[in-house]
Design an enzyme around this catalytic site. Structure first.
Site, PDB file in Angstrom:
ATOM      1  N   GLY A   9      18.045  11.673  60.596  1.00  0.00           N
ATOM      2  CA  GLY A   9      17.476  10.344  60.697  1.00  0.00           C
ATOM      3  C   GLY A   9      18.527   9.242  60.690  1.00  0.00           C
ATOM      4  O   GLY A   9      18.279   8.151  61.185  1.00  0.00           O
ATOM      5  N   ASP A  57      13.919  11.570  49.634  1.00  0.00           N
ATOM      6  CA  ASP A  57      13.668  12.363  50.839  1.00  0.00           C
ATOM      7  C   ASP A  57      14.078  13.819  50.621  1.00  0.00           C
ATOM      8  O   ASP A  57      14.821  14.389  51.406  1.00  0.00           O
ATOM      9  CB  ASP A  57      14.411  11.753  52.035  1.00  0.00           C
ATOM     10  CG  ASP A  57      13.906  12.327  53.362  1.00  0.00           C
ATOM     11  OD1 ASP A  57      12.819  12.939  53.361  1.00  0.00           O
ATOM     12  OD2 ASP A  57      14.593  12.169  54.382  1.00  0.00           O
TER      13      ASP A  57
HETATM   14  N1  LIG Z   1      28.018  18.097  54.499  1.00  0.00           N
HETATM   15  C1  LIG Z   1      27.584  18.881  55.494  1.00  0.00           C
HETATM   16  N2  LIG Z   1      28.168  20.081  55.711  1.00  0.00           N
HETATM   17  C2  LIG Z   1      27.721  20.887  56.708  1.00  0.00           C
HETATM   18  N3  LIG Z   1      26.710  20.574  57.527  1.00  0.00           N
HETATM   19  C3  LIG Z   1      26.089  19.401  57.366  1.00  0.00           C
HETATM   20  C4  LIG Z   1      26.480  18.486  56.333  1.00  0.00           C
HETATM   21  N4  LIG Z   1      25.667  17.414  56.376  1.00  0.00           N
HETATM   22  C5  LIG Z   1      24.810  17.637  57.387  1.00  0.00           C
HETATM   23  N5  LIG Z   1      25.053  18.831  57.989  1.00  0.00           N
HETATM   24  C6  LIG Z   1      24.320  19.416  59.124  1.00  0.00           C
HETATM   25  O1  LIG Z   1      23.771  18.388  59.912  1.00  0.00           O
HETATM   26  C7  LIG Z   1      22.351  18.500  59.942  1.00  0.00           C
HETATM   27  C8  LIG Z   1      21.736  17.124  59.944  1.00  0.00           C
HETATM   28  O2  LIG Z   1      21.979  16.536  58.667  1.00  0.00           O
HETATM   29  P1  LIG Z   1      21.348  15.161  58.203  1.00  0.00           P
HETATM   30  O3  LIG Z   1      21.561  15.082  56.743  1.00  0.00           O
HETATM   31  O4  LIG Z   1      21.911  14.069  59.019  1.00  0.00           O
HETATM   32  O5  LIG Z   1      19.848  15.277  58.616  1.00  0.00           O
HETATM   33  P2  LIG Z   1      18.589  15.969  57.981  1.00  0.00           P
HETATM   34  O6  LIG Z   1      18.712  16.018  56.503  1.00  0.00           O
HETATM   35  O7  LIG Z   1      18.407  17.272  58.694  1.00  0.00           O
HETATM   36  O8  LIG Z   1      17.466  14.979  58.427  1.00  0.00           O
HETATM   37  P3  LIG Z   1      17.170  13.462  57.959  1.00  0.00           P
HETATM   38  O9  LIG Z   1      18.423  12.674  58.047  1.00  0.00           O
HETATM   39  O10 LIG Z   1      16.166  12.996  58.944  1.00  0.00           O
HETATM   40  O11 LIG Z   1      16.654  13.534  56.576  1.00  0.00           O
HETATM   41  C9  LIG Z   1      21.985  19.356  58.734  1.00  0.00           C
HETATM   42  O12 LIG Z   1      20.811  20.062  58.929  1.00  0.00           O
HETATM   43  C10 LIG Z   1      23.184  20.287  58.622  1.00  0.00           C
HETATM   44  O13 LIG Z   1      23.024  21.398  59.456  1.00  0.00           O
END
Ligand SMILES: Nc1ncnc2c1ncn2[C@@H]1O[C@H](COP(=O)(O)OP(=O)(O)OP(=O)(O)O)[C@@H](O)[C@H]1O
Length: 641
Positions: free
Chosen positions: A333, A448
């Site tokens: 998001g 969230d």
């Molecule tokens: N610190 C991290 N290390 C490894 N992969 C990551 C990390 N942060 C995010 N990701 C990867 O990127 C994807 C998207 O992460 P992000 O936190 O932006 O979105 P989300 O939690 O899936 O959704 P939203 O932001 O809508 O809540 C995750 O599902 C993961 O696979």
């Protein structure tokens, strides 16, 4: 010298006159004769061939002198065999030292089970709220100080003034880990101990919490010797002063510890300054913007400034090969996420924000400094940020095993999550959330929580991501807020989805949904009517009420599940999704329920029923004809108490 406890896990025994016994005798003798070590810690291994190898150590309290340490260790070596006769593993605790041995390798591993609390029989009269308001931050500081000592003892004490019923008194806190632990493991152990304080020891004037790798204590009188506690000198960077190997430590030839500190600390500080000035001169770098850094360099002290967290865009572009599509690992998001690698090999996750923050650059930076200070083994660590032109970027530690939803909702991959892994994941999320809600300085409501923002590390430990986003995006932090920046349908508490009211209890609701998802392997918001109900919560409740909670379980768990634990978790999940906010448990009461050392678990009541209609609107359904009272007897029989 006060004896506190002994622990014999009674797993395996050795036969009298066996090799193991002779190795044990040799171990105890060696520990005893090394009890005057300046460091107050010594580990030793006897025998090179399992099953006769034996590992042992002693740890003296950080403030006791070598004479007291020697007396304590000698006592422990004599008494331990009497307390745990013929046991291959045993631990004994005194107030001034502990001694442990095992047939399994126990060095450099964190082990906090079994944790035991002992408390001062006096209760705190007066306003315990004031007391706790001082205790929590003081203990947190002590814990961080102890964990971030890079050399010598992982030990710290701190006192504070506390006012209650118009009187001012003192509070004394202490935290210590075995020095073989990494800072992260030590912090994890100590935070686990502090997280248990509310459950065991509310209102107690003094508590000692002991475990196999660390201990904490607080009292309202000075129980430690402040004059022998090493001064809180700035911890030298690990590269400059590696932790000495206790085995190789030389005797000090009669020079007192104070003299050593008086000599070594100034030299270390001067060396550090000279080195930093030299580095700056040699590289021509400005210290204002950090080119790259390693996690190791970032201890509590140096994350306190914006400068230490700010990265140049150029550095991020190099790390991610200009945000190449190959490096894109996800999108959420807030924007796209890229994997990157710093020149020193450290892997990072780079979140390129697409939403703009409501606040100015200064406030944005300040919030990041605060969020970066939140450190817990079950939180994804924020390493820094970049703010240049239109770009707003957050830099996180890279967590290698993707997110929980990747495994949980895939028919093949969910097999990789057997029950013990899922239970460990639930426990880890509980600890992370407890830290956010009750232990950290900021008291963060996540808003969230869901399976996709639980990332899994190399050992499949969960790490909560995306916490602090509301702060970084400057959304009103009051409970009356109606602007929804976070929240995912299927996880949202009714009061948050309908009225925009959030609190730690709306997080608890989402956590309950998550538990039910972890057990069932089904998405709460993708639930099909084939189960006779229209959502996961209703389905779980129906099975519970019918006395068949285990039917909720993902069939792939058949081989590995522990029925007591599964039922306990379902019960906790249902308690969390109570409609009445006040009846939902707090995270500090959930932890003991999960760890099975809380005997009294409330009976779940009918949960808030939520039915998603379409992808983005929610309606609430209540069945007024549904009986309020349930067959509590049949359920409590099912559930271990
Ligand atoms: N610190 C991290 N290390 C490894 N992969 C990551 C990390 N942060 C995010 N990701 C990867 O990127 C994807 C998207 O992460 P992000 O936190 O932006 O979105 P989300 O939690 O899936 O959704 P939203 O932001 O809508 O809540 C995750 O599902 C993961 O696979």
């Amino acid at each position: 010298l006060n004896f506190l406890r002994h622990f014999c896990p009674n797993t395996t025994t050795y036969s009298p006159n066996s090799i193991y016994q002779s190795n044990l005798n040799q171990l105890l003798l060696t520990l005893s004769s090394n009890a005057t070590r300046e460091n107050g810690y010594y580990n030793y291994t006897v025998g090179h061939s399992p099953p006769d190898t034996i590992y042992g150590f002693f740890l003296c309290r950080g403030d006791v002198n070598t004479d007291v340490c020697e007396i304590c260790v000698k006592n422990a070596t004599t008494i331990i065999s009497q307390r745990c006769p013929n046991q291959k593993e045993a631990t004994i605790w005194y107030d001034k030292c502990m001694l442990r041995y095992s047939n399994r390798s126990i060095f450099s591993r964190v082990n906090f089970s079994p944790g035991r609390s002992m408390f001062n029989t006096q209760n705190f009269n007066g306003n315990s709220y004031n007391f706790i308001a001082v205790l929590v931050p003081t203990m947190n500081e002590t814990v961080h100080q102890a964990a971030h000592k890079f050399s010598g003892k992982k030990f710290a004490t701190k006192d504070a003034n506390v006012t209650a019923s118009g009187k001012t008194g003192k509070l004394f806190t202490l935290a210590q880990c075995t020095p073989d632990l990494s800072s992260e493991d030590c912090l994890f152990c100590l935070q686990d101990s502090t997280s248990r304080l509310p459950a065991c020891c509310e209102n107690k004037k003094g508590v000692t919490f002991i475990s196999l790798s660390c201990n904490i204590r607080y009292e309202t009188y000075p129980f430690y010797n402040a004059t022998t506690v090493p001064a809180a000198a700035p911890a030298p960077a690990p590269e400059l002063a590696p932790a000495p190997n206790p085995k190789n430590k030389q005797g000090n030839g009669g020079i007192s510890r104070q003299v050593i500190i008086a000599i070594v600390v100034p030299i270390a500080v001067v060396s550090l300054v000279v080195l930093l000035v030299g580095l700056r001169f040699l590289t021509g770098r400005t210290m204002k913007q950090k080119q790259y850094g390693t996690t190791k360099e970032r201890n509590e002290d140096d994350i306190s400034t914006v400068e230490s967290l700010q990265y140049e865009l150029n550095t991020i572009e190099i790390a991610t090969t200009s945000f190449s599509a190959d490096n894109k690992i996800g999108e959420g998001g807030f924007g796209d996420v890229y994997k990157g690698t710093f020149p020193d090999g450290q892997e990072i996750a780079v979140k390129r924000l697409s939403k703009s923050s409501a606040q100015g650059a200064k406030e944005f930076k300040n919030e990041i400094v605060l969020v970066a200070k939140l450190q817990h083994r079950n939180l994804v660590r924020l390493l820094g940020f970049c703010l240049e032109g239109e770009e707003k970027i957050l830099i996180y530690e890279f967590v290698p095993n993707k997110s929980l939803d990747y495994f949980l909702f895939d028919p093949e991959k969910q097999r990789l999550l057997d029950w013990s892994r899922r239970h460990k994941i639930i426990r880890g999320i509980t600890r992370g959330l407890l830290y956010l809600h009750e232990e950290s300085r900021l008291k963060i409501v996540h808003r969230d929580l869901k399976a996709s923002n639980k990332l899994l590390d190399k050992d499949m430990n969960p790490k909560i991501s995306d916490f602090g986003m509301a702060r970084i995006f400057d959304v009103d932090q009051s409970v009356e807020n109606t602007i929804k920046i976070a929240g995912t349908y299927g996880y949202m508490a009714p009061e948050y989805a309908i009225h925009g009211q959030f609190s730690v209890k709306s997080d608890v609701f989402s956590f309950g949904v998550l538990i039910l998802e972890i057990i069932s392997g089904k998405k709460s918001n993708g639930f099909y009517k084939s189960h006779g109900t229209r959502d996961l919560i209703s389905y779980a409740w129906k099975l519970w009420r019918n006395g068949a909670p285990l039917e909720l379980m993902d069939p792939t768990l058949q081989e590995s599940f522990v029925s007591d634990e599964v039922i306990r978790c379902i019960r906790i999940g249902l308690l969390c999704v109570e409609e009445d906010v006040n009846k939902r448990p707090t995270m500090s009461s959930i932890l003991p329920m999960l760890e099975s050392y809380s005997d009294t678990l409330p009976i779940p009541r009918r949960p808030a029923f939520f039915i998603p209609s379409g992808s983005d609107s929610m309606t609430k359904e209540r069945n007024p004809n549904q009986p309020q009272s349930i067959n509590e007897a049949s359920i409590s029989e099912l559930c271990p108490r």
